[in-house]
Motif scaffolding. Sequence first.
Motif, PDB file in Angstrom:
ATOM      1  N   ALA A 216      -0.639   2.253   4.716  1.00 27.05           N
ATOM      2  CA  ALA A 216       0.590   1.788   4.052  1.00 27.05           C
ATOM      3  C   ALA A 216       1.470   1.008   5.026  1.00 27.05           C
ATOM      4  CB  ALA A 216       1.350   2.978   3.494  1.00 27.05           C
ATOM      5  N   LYS A 217       2.131  -0.004   4.485  1.00 29.33           N
ATOM      6  CA  LYS A 217       3.082  -0.788   5.273  1.00 29.33           C
ATOM      7  C   LYS A 217       4.491  -0.244   4.982  1.00 29.33           C
ATOM      8  CE  LYS A 217       0.414  -5.030   5.750  1.00 29.33           C
ATOM      9  NZ  LYS A 217      -0.885  -4.358   5.541  1.00 29.33           N
ATOM     10  N   ILE A 218       5.191   0.168   6.031  1.00 28.65           N
ATOM     11  CA  ILE A 218       6.504   0.800   5.880  1.00 28.65           C
ATOM     12  C   ILE A 218       7.495   0.166   6.849  1.00 28.65           C
ATOM     13  CG2 ILE A 218       7.796   2.964   6.182  1.00 28.65           C
ATOM     14  CD1 ILE A 218       5.367   4.498   5.333  1.00 28.65           C
ATOM     15  N   LYS A 219       8.681  -0.091   6.343  1.00 29.38           N
ATOM     16  CA  LYS A 219       9.764  -0.587   7.209  1.00 29.38           C
ATOM     17  C   LYS A 219      10.419   0.623   7.869  1.00 29.38           C
ATOM     18  CE  LYS A 219      12.195  -4.065   5.830  1.00 29.38           C
ATOM     19  NZ  LYS A 219      11.877  -5.088   6.875  1.00 29.38           N
ATOM     20  N   GLY A 220      10.426   0.633   9.190  1.00 35.46           N
ATOM     21  CA  GLY A 220      11.002   1.763   9.914  1.00 35.46           C
ATOM     22  C   GLY A 220      12.171   1.356  10.785  1.00 35.46           C
ATOM     23  N   LYS A 221      12.913   2.357  11.254  1.00 35.07           N
ATOM     24  CA  LYS A 221      14.073   2.096  12.106  1.00 35.07           C
ATOM     25  C   LYS A 221      13.822   2.698  13.489  1.00 35.07           C
ATOM     26  CE  LYS A 221      18.231   2.434  10.461  1.00 35.07           C
ATOM     27  NZ  LYS A 221      19.528   2.977   9.947  1.00 35.07           N
ATOM     28  N   ILE A 222      14.079   1.896  14.521  1.00 38.38           N
ATOM     29  CA  ILE A 222      13.886   2.355  15.893  1.00 38.38           C
ATOM     30  C   ILE A 222      14.985   3.362  16.255  1.00 38.38           C
ATOM     31  CG2 ILE A 222      13.840   1.674  18.323  1.00 38.38           C
ATOM     32  CD1 ILE A 222      12.688  -0.991  17.446  1.00 38.38           C
ATOM     33  N   THR A 223      14.589   4.556  16.699  1.00 41.02           N
ATOM     34  CA  THR A 223      15.551   5.601  17.066  1.00 41.02           C
ATOM     35  C   THR A 223      15.672   5.790  18.574  1.00 41.02           C
ATOM     36  OG1 THR A 223      13.813   7.290  16.856  1.00 41.02           O
ATOM     37  CG2 THR A 223      15.178   6.848  14.903  1.00 41.02           C
ATOM     38  N   ARG A 224      14.584   5.530  19.298  1.00 36.81           N
ATOM     39  CA  ARG A 224      14.588   5.663  20.759  1.00 36.81           C
ATOM     40  C   ARG A 224      13.601   4.673  21.355  1.00 36.81           C
ATOM     41  NH1 ARG A 224      12.436  11.257  21.791  1.00 36.81           N
ATOM     42  NH2 ARG A 224      11.745  11.171  19.609  1.00 36.81           N
ATOM     43  N   ILE A 225      13.907   4.183  22.549  1.00 31.28           N
ATOM     44  CA  ILE A 225      12.992   3.298  23.266  1.00 31.28           C
ATOM     45  C   ILE A 225      12.733   3.877  24.654  1.00 31.28           C
ATOM     46  CG2 ILE A 225      12.634   1.007  24.246  1.00 31.28           C
ATOM     47  CD1 ILE A 225      14.295  -0.164  22.010  1.00 31.28           C
ATOM     48  N   LYS A 226      11.449   4.093  24.972  1.00 34.88           N
ATOM     49  CA  LYS A 226      11.047   4.618  26.276  1.00 34.88           C
ATOM     50  C   LYS A 226      10.150   3.601  26.961  1.00 34.88           C
ATOM     51  CE  LYS A 226      13.094   8.578  25.514  1.00 34.88           C
ATOM     52  NZ  LYS A 226      14.285   8.994  26.294  1.00 34.88           N
TER      53      LYS A 226
ATOM     54  N   PHE B 249       7.129   3.887  27.603  1.00 35.88           N
ATOM     55  CA  PHE B 249       5.775   3.907  27.037  1.00 35.88           C
ATOM     56  C   PHE B 249       5.738   3.462  25.578  1.00 35.88           C
ATOM     57  CE2 PHE B 249       7.718   8.136  27.115  1.00 35.88           C
ATOM     58  CZ  PHE B 249       7.823   8.428  25.758  1.00 35.88           C
ATOM     59  N   GLY B 250       6.901   3.152  25.005  1.00 32.66           N
ATOM     60  CA  GLY B 250       6.924   2.699  23.629  1.00 32.66           C
ATOM     61  C   GLY B 250       8.233   3.032  22.936  1.00 32.66           C
ATOM     62  N   ALA B 251       8.241   2.854  21.621  1.00 35.74           N
ATOM     63  CA  ALA B 251       9.450   3.108  20.839  1.00 35.74           C
ATOM     64  C   ALA B 251       9.161   4.117  19.745  1.00 35.74           C
ATOM     65  CB  ALA B 251       9.975   1.806  20.233  1.00 35.74           C
ATOM     66  N   PHE B 252      10.137   4.997  19.481  1.00 33.32           N
ATOM     67  CA  PHE B 252      10.022   5.937  18.365  1.00 33.32           C
ATOM     68  C   PHE B 252      10.649   5.285  17.140  1.00 33.32           C
ATOM     69  CE2 PHE B 252       9.569   8.702  22.013  1.00 33.32           C
ATOM     70  CZ  PHE B 252       8.577   9.592  21.597  1.00 33.32           C
ATOM     71  N   VAL B 253       9.886   5.326  16.051  1.00 34.35           N
ATOM     72  CA  VAL B 253      10.313   4.657  14.830  1.00 34.35           C
ATOM     73  C   VAL B 253      10.371   5.684  13.700  1.00 34.35           C
ATOM     74  CG1 VAL B 253       9.826   2.813  13.187  1.00 34.35           C
ATOM     75  CG2 VAL B 253       9.215   2.521  15.608  1.00 34.35           C
ATOM     76  N   GLU B 254      11.520   5.759  13.014  1.00 33.83           N
ATOM     77  CA  GLU B 254      11.659   6.658  11.862  1.00 33.83           C
ATOM     78  C   GLU B 254      11.073   5.955  10.639  1.00 33.83           C
ATOM     79  OE1 GLU B 254      15.130   9.660  10.548  1.00 33.83           O
ATOM     80  OE2 GLU B 254      15.624   7.558  10.133  1.00 33.83           O
TER      81      GLU B 254
ATOM     82  N   LEU C  67       5.362   7.164  17.048  1.00 33.37           N
ATOM     83  CA  LEU C  67       5.443   6.406  18.292  1.00 33.37           C
ATOM     84  C   LEU C  67       4.727   5.076  18.160  1.00 33.37           C
ATOM     85  CD1 LEU C  67       6.165   6.158  21.300  1.00 33.37           C
ATOM     86  CD2 LEU C  67       3.972   7.281  21.811  1.00 33.37           C
ATOM     87  N   LEU C  68       5.450   4.018  18.452  1.00 36.26           N
ATOM     88  CA  LEU C  68       4.875   2.679  18.498  1.00 36.26           C
ATOM     89  C   LEU C  68       4.588   2.365  19.962  1.00 36.26           C
ATOM     90  CD1 LEU C  68       4.235   0.027  16.905  1.00 36.26           C
ATOM     91  CD2 LEU C  68       6.536  -0.730  17.529  1.00 36.26           C
ATOM     92  N   PRO C  69       3.302   2.226  20.353  1.00 36.36           N
ATOM     93  CA  PRO C  69       2.947   2.008  21.761  1.00 36.36           C
ATOM     94  C   PRO C  69       3.640   0.776  22.350  1.00 36.36           C
ATOM     95  CG  PRO C  69       1.005   2.518  20.472  1.00 36.36           C
ATOM     96  CD  PRO C  69       2.115   2.295  19.491  1.00 36.36           C
ATOM     97  N   GLN C  70       3.837   0.798  23.640  1.00 38.71           N
ATOM     98  CA  GLN C  70       4.536  -0.276  24.332  1.00 38.71           C
ATOM     99  C   GLN C  70       3.858  -1.627  24.125  1.00 38.71           C
ATOM    100  OE1 GLN C  70       7.360  -0.312  25.705  1.00 38.71           O
ATOM    101  NE2 GLN C  70       7.419  -2.127  27.011  1.00 38.71           N
TER     102      GLN C  70
ATOM    103  N   ILE D 261      14.268  -9.337  21.105  1.00 41.98           N
ATOM    104  CA  ILE D 261      14.253  -8.092  21.884  1.00 41.98           C
ATOM    105  C   ILE D 261      14.771  -6.980  20.969  1.00 41.98           C
ATOM    106  CG2 ILE D 261      15.161  -6.842  23.877  1.00 41.98           C
ATOM    107  CD1 ILE D 261      13.244  -9.067  24.613  1.00 41.98           C
ATOM    108  N   LEU D 262      13.921  -5.992  20.731  1.00 40.08           N
ATOM    109  CA  LEU D 262      14.290  -4.912  19.820  1.00 40.08           C
ATOM    110  C   LEU D 262      15.180  -3.880  20.523  1.00 40.08           C
ATOM    111  CD1 LEU D 262      10.847  -4.403  18.050  1.00 40.08           C
ATOM    112  CD2 LEU D 262      12.921  -5.366  17.029  1.00 40.08           C
ATOM    113  N   ASP D 263      16.057  -3.267  19.740  1.00 43.09           N
ATOM    114  CA  ASP D 263      16.964  -2.251  20.275  1.00 43.09           C
ATOM    115  C   ASP D 263      17.059  -1.103  19.278  1.00 43.09           C
ATOM    116  OD1 ASP D 263      18.701  -0.958  21.923  1.00 43.09           O
ATOM    117  OD2 ASP D 263      20.266  -2.489  21.881  1.00 43.09           O
ATOM    118  N   VAL D 264      17.641   0.008  19.720  1.00 42.38           N
ATOM    119  CA  VAL D 264      17.823   1.162  18.841  1.00 42.38           C
ATOM    120  C   VAL D 264      18.652   0.764  17.623  1.00 42.38           C
ATOM    121  CG1 VAL D 264      18.900   3.457  18.653  1.00 42.38           C
ATOM    122  CG2 VAL D 264      17.647   2.833  20.725  1.00 42.38           C
TER     123      VAL D 264
END
Length: 353
Positions: free
Chosen positions: A283-293, A295-300, A308-311, A324-327
């Motif tokens: 499934a294709k889902i629009k998510g919101k970035i909650t944290r950026i590390k 090693f990657g970004a956490f997407v709700e 986790l979206l890999p780096q 450039i993506l941000d929280v």
Amino acid sequence: MCPSNQISDKEYEELLQRYEYSFQKGDLVKGIVCTYDSEGAIIDIGAKTNAICPEKEAKLNKDDNIEQILEKDKEYEFLIIKEEDEDGRFTVSYRKVAMAYNWKILEDAKTQDKVVEGTVVQSVKGGVLVDVMGVRGFVPSSHLRSKETDNIVNQTIELKILTMDMAQNNFILSNRKVYTDNLEEIKKDVFGQLEIGAVVKGEVVRIADFGAFIDIGGVDGLLPLSQISWRWVDHPCDILKVGEKIDVEIIGIDLDKQRVSLSLKNLEPDPWIEAKGKITEGAKIKGKITRIKHFGAFVEVYPCVEALLPQAELVQYQNEHGTILDVGDEIDTTILKFNPDDKRISLSVTHNE
């Protein structure tokens, strides 16, 4: 025969005897409240003229109402603090008498190791100042259950008296001692009633980086950061505050170490179970970035469900879209694998075709 506008020697002597008194500074006298004026309360102490009790000498606390403290036509004890002025009027204090009695009550409380109540009036370096029966005392930080001193200002707390010296105006108390005395007996009784899975009421007494300590009736249980909410929480103080009353679930009991683990998020529906029927692989889902590390970004991708979206995927997406993506940013994603039981989601960005 004496003229009509004069009095006899006998009458004069009787008049003097009627008003004979030997009041002086430092005397304790009884007086009846007659009325009030702009200076304070007017008191009849049996002298030639009424005495004055200034407003500051009537109040134990600045917010007190003088007419409620010294009620009209009632008798009270006063201390003479200033001898007659040019009008023959004494100045008296009710506050000093009341404070002396209160010090005696507090001395008895110390001797009997009784608990007293005090209101936190100010947070200062090294602790807090408290008002106990009009007496200002100090509670060191090491003797407070709560380390959040600013958050307990204006709160009423239970205290035990450590030291007091009226002559030196020294009055030191402890909030922690109330709870540590007989603590083992209290814990034994409380632990005997605890059950895993039970929901209990508690009060937040201390907040740390790794969680919050909750008083559940004499025992402080730990509410870990991970158990506060299904959503990511940066710090417990973002959700909780000292003194707050909350319901928590008991998720662990260690009798040997006398530790209790608690959960707040367990009282809410598990979002991973709810997502089970609404998220499918591919499934294709629009998510919101909650944290950026690094090693990657956490997407709700679903309320309170993060993947986790890999780096490498994050960098490729940014290169493709020239951004450039941000929280807080939203991003189009594709669900590669979904395992709700292990609470894991493999995620990819939806690339340009």
